[in-house]
Scaffold this active site. Structure first.
Site, PDB file in Angstrom:
ATOM      1  N   LEU A   1      -3.394  -1.898  -1.931  1.00  0.00           N
ATOM      2  CA  LEU A   1      -3.236  -3.019  -2.851  1.00  0.00           C
ATOM      3  C   LEU A   1      -3.661  -4.255  -2.068  1.00  0.00           C
ATOM      4  CD1 LEU A   1      -2.225  -4.270  -5.538  1.00  0.00           C
ATOM      5  CD2 LEU A   1       0.039  -4.431  -4.495  1.00  0.00           C
TER       6      LEU A   1
ATOM      7  N   ILE B   1      -4.077  -7.735  -0.732  1.00  0.00           N
ATOM      8  CA  ILE B   1      -3.338  -8.995  -0.758  1.00  0.00           C
ATOM      9  C   ILE B   1      -3.973 -10.004   0.192  1.00  0.00           C
ATOM     10  CG2 ILE B   1      -1.092 -10.082  -0.390  1.00  0.00           C
ATOM     11  CD1 ILE B   1      -1.118  -8.139  -2.750  1.00  0.00           C
TER      12      ILE B   1
ATOM     13  N   CYS C   1       0.828  -1.191   0.000  1.00  0.00           N
ATOM     14  CA  CYS C   1       0.000   0.000   0.000  1.00  0.00           C
ATOM     15  C   CYS C   1       0.864   1.244   0.000  1.00  0.00           C
ATOM     16  CB  CYS C   1      -0.910   0.007   1.231  1.00  0.00           C
ATOM     17  SG  CYS C   1      -1.883  -1.503   1.429  1.00  0.00           S
TER      18      CYS C   1
ATOM     19  N   ASP D   1      -4.273  -8.431   8.228  1.00  0.00           N
ATOM     20  CA  ASP D   1      -3.199  -8.238   9.196  1.00  0.00           C
ATOM     21  C   ASP D   1      -3.253  -6.849   9.824  1.00  0.00           C
ATOM     22  OD1 ASP D   1      -2.528  -7.088   6.772  1.00  0.00           O
ATOM     23  OD2 ASP D   1      -0.509  -7.918   6.668  1.00  0.00           O
TER      24      ASP D   1
END
Length: 668
Positions: A55, A57, A2, A106
């Site tokens: 982004l 993931i 990110c 996370d």
């Protein structure tokens, strides 16, 4: 992966809508780092604003949206990176009473850790890469932190009464009224090393957060820089509401490791490295999007791919680019390794025109002057991989941890051979070697190369001969090492109105004197060359195409194990990475990876004399250099003339200047 950005300032009476628009604008400049989602969070009264580009993931759902608020409501987090052990941390948190999760990102795990253990203790538990901006509503305190080795970037600084931070400089430049001057002293460091080392940046008043550190400030510390712009702190600092400290220290790790070395057998050491590295690789293969690996066919990337494939039920996707110029092409080696391991391999041979087409993009991609010319193939292989995957593992950092660079095993050997000679005699010999052009050295070598065993042959002999000539007059091992790292010898004479400032390489921060010099070099490479060159090169190239790269060698447990190893398990018989090679040989035959180290380069010397000549001449034109006022033109023009004639190969010196000139043209 990110991008993060934000500010802390004294409330200026502007509306929340105005602040939100500013954060949106700032975030849009780093959309390539996170094209999947965007978000802002602000508290006008507290003067804090956070912007995030995502982004996706892990947890592709809206539950992973950032900036994210902790369950307690106390913390707001904008986070760039991946936490590989976050599922294990969740189990530990659940034992501590955390029993409700909104998703499986996370980011949420980190926030729960901050609520439960506090900020620093959570970072010490984390395995991963990250750049973090955390706002504490209770304490009204902003904390920035960067991962242990420096995989993810984070810039910060004070500008016109505001404290600003971002993943890239272009985000800072997007703030209204952003106005700083180019740091001429930092420019000398670019000419010395081909990168600008932390804590400096190309702008005065804007700094890079060093790896393994955290910066904390309250609103009262947001209006002015508490230290001299030209003398930023390298270690801890506390004044005027601003605190800088380390939560992890490579120096401590290295010294403790060498004080308590591994005492098992060689076979036990090899087995333990295989186990530690396998654990790191497996943890980094966790992804909710397609994943692969960058494969050069060398020891490091081959070891990572071999361990990936050995624990994968289907072929790992691997990617390599090749060049038709033989001295710069490693694609055939990568293909052989991929075929042996059974990966799903994709290779692309790049024409000179395709490689040259990348050069106009470099100033915007790297955002700060950066002149490691392997940035070109790094971008091309990232672009290739991104067509097929969103995440790619790489073999970076094996050289720094296990003694893989030629300087690690040649510096001491060279000093033993030349140190007994009087310095005057070494200077005469040095001048004599330089009187023979690199081209002539190459021609001489070609006459005798046929008698040299193939695996012992090398390339670019002329360049290496002149490098050796440069170090002949050195008066110590330390001086040889620094010469090997240096491009321009006296950059303060090249940059107008400048001096070369201290860096972590020059300020006397070496390890305990009882630790062998080979390990001293590995330490300095890991705290300087690795985060400031290698990791910058990979991060900006990959993020430029929205590809997340992961580096298993930088799992801090691998780093810490490596520093427990005696030197003899790393360098043996004039060759580095002995122990890593033993791990690799369990998966790949020795003959597939044993060859001279060539690096990941391009034929820059011939390009500058050929297709890049007109472009370079425009940037190096004498009147232009005088008019812009950053460089003394005479020594630059002299090197340019010698390079064009073939008398000398000044490709790296010239590339330092050209990358600054191209960057300057791009930002103006």
């Amino acid at each position: 992966m990110c991008g993060v950005a934000g500010f802390l300032q004294v409330s200026d009476g502007q509306s929340a809508e105005t602040w939100s628009n500013i954060l949106d604008r700032v975030g849009s400049t780093i959309a390539h780092r996170g094209p999947d989602d965007s978000g802002v969070w602000l508290d006008v009264d507290a003067g804090i604003g956070l912007s995030h580009r995502r982004l996706s993931i892990l947890d592709l759902s809206p539950a992973g949206h950032q900036p994210m608020t902790s369950a307690s409501g106390r913390f707001i987090l904008a986070f760039n990176g991946e936490i590989y052990n976050h599922l294990l941390l969740r189990k530990e948190l659940e034992k501590n009473g955390v029993n409700s999760w909104r998703g499986h990102s996370d980011t949420e795990t980190l926030l729960a850790g901050f609520d439960t253990w506090g900020f620093e203790q959570t970072l010490k538990r984390v395995v991963g890469m990250f750049a973090i901006a955390l706002w504490d509503r209770t304490e009204r305190r902003l904390t920035l932190a960067r991962d242990r080795i420096g995989e993810k970037p984070l810039y910060f600084g004070w500008n016109r009464g505001k404290f600003l931070f971002a993943s890239e400089l272009k985000a800072l430049r997007a703030y209204p009224g952003f106005q700083v001057e180019i740091n001429r002293n930092a420019l000398t460091l670019l000419l010395r090393y081909n990168y600008i080392p932390a804590p400096y940046s190309i702008y005065r008043g804007i700094f890079k957060l060093r790896p393994g550190t955290m910066l904390t400030l309250r609103q009262k510390g947001c209006d002015a820089c508490p230290w001299d712009f030209d003398r930023p702190p390298f270690e801890s600092f506390s004044s005027n509401g601003v605190s800088l400290s380390s939560y992890w220290s490579l120096r401590d790790v290295a010294e403790q490791g060498q004080m308590h070395p591994f005492t098992g057998t060689e076979n036990e050491a090899v087995d333990e490295l295989a186990q530690v590295l396998t654990k790191a690789v497996q943890s980094q293969q966790i992804s909710d999007v397609p994943l692969g690996a960058l494969l050069s066919g060398g020891v490091d990337s081959s070891a990572i791919v071999a361990l990936m494939q050995s624990h994968s039920s289907r072929p790992v996707k691997t990617f390599t680019i090749g060049f038709h110029e033989g001295d710069y092409n490693e694609a055939e080696y990568a293909k052989d390794v991929a075929r042996h391991l059974g990966t799903e391999h994709t290779e692309l041979y790049v024409t000179p025109d395709e490689a040259l087409a990348v050069i106009p993009r470099l100033p915007a991609l790297y955002d700060e002057p950066f002149s490691d010319s392997s940035q070109i193939p790094t971008f091309l292989v990232s672009e290739l991989a991104r067509r097929h995957v969103t995440v790619a593992l790489s073999g970076d950092a094996g050289d720094e941890l296990f003694g893989g660079y030629n300087r690690h095993f040649l510096t001491s050997a060279i000093w033993r051979k030349i140190g007994w000679l009087h310095s005057k005699h070494r200077s005469v010999l040095s001048r004599g070697m330089k009187n023979i052009s690199p081209t002539c050295w190459d021609q001489l070598y070609s006459l005798v190369a046929i008698a040299i065993p193939k695996k012992m042959r090398t390339t670019q002999v002329g360049n290496k001969a002149h490098k050796f000539a440069d170090i002949l007059a050195a008066d110590s091992q330390e001086a040889i090492y620094h010469k090997l790292l240096s491009h321009w010898k006296s950059p303060g004479d090249i940059v107008v109105d400048s001096y070369e400032p201290p860096t972590i390489l020059t300020k006397g921060s070496s390890l305990d004197k009882g630790i062998k010099f080979e390990h001293q070099m590995m330490y300095f490479d890991t705290i300087s060359y690795l985060p400031e060159d290698i990791l910058v090169k990979v991060d900006r190239a990959a993020m430029g195409v929205s590809l997340e790269t992961r580096v298993p060698f930088l799992d801090h447990r691998v780093v810490e194990f490596a520093w427990h190893l005696p030197l003899g398990l790393k360098i043996r018989n004039g060759e580095g990475k002995w122990i890593l090679r033993q791990v690799l040989y369990k998966h790949v035959p020795k003959e597939l990876v044993e060859r001279p180290k060539t690096g990941f380069g391009v034929p820059l010397d011939s390009w500058l004399r050929g297709p890049l000549r007109e472009w370079a001449e425009t940037l190096l034109e004498k009147d232009r250099l005088k008019r812009e006022g950053f460089f003394n033109p005479e020594p630059i023009r002299m090197k340019w003339t010698e390079h064009l004639s073939g008398q000398r190969n000044w490709q790296y010196h010239l590339w330092d200047i050209l990358m600054f000139q191209a960057w300057l043209e791009n930002v103006n």
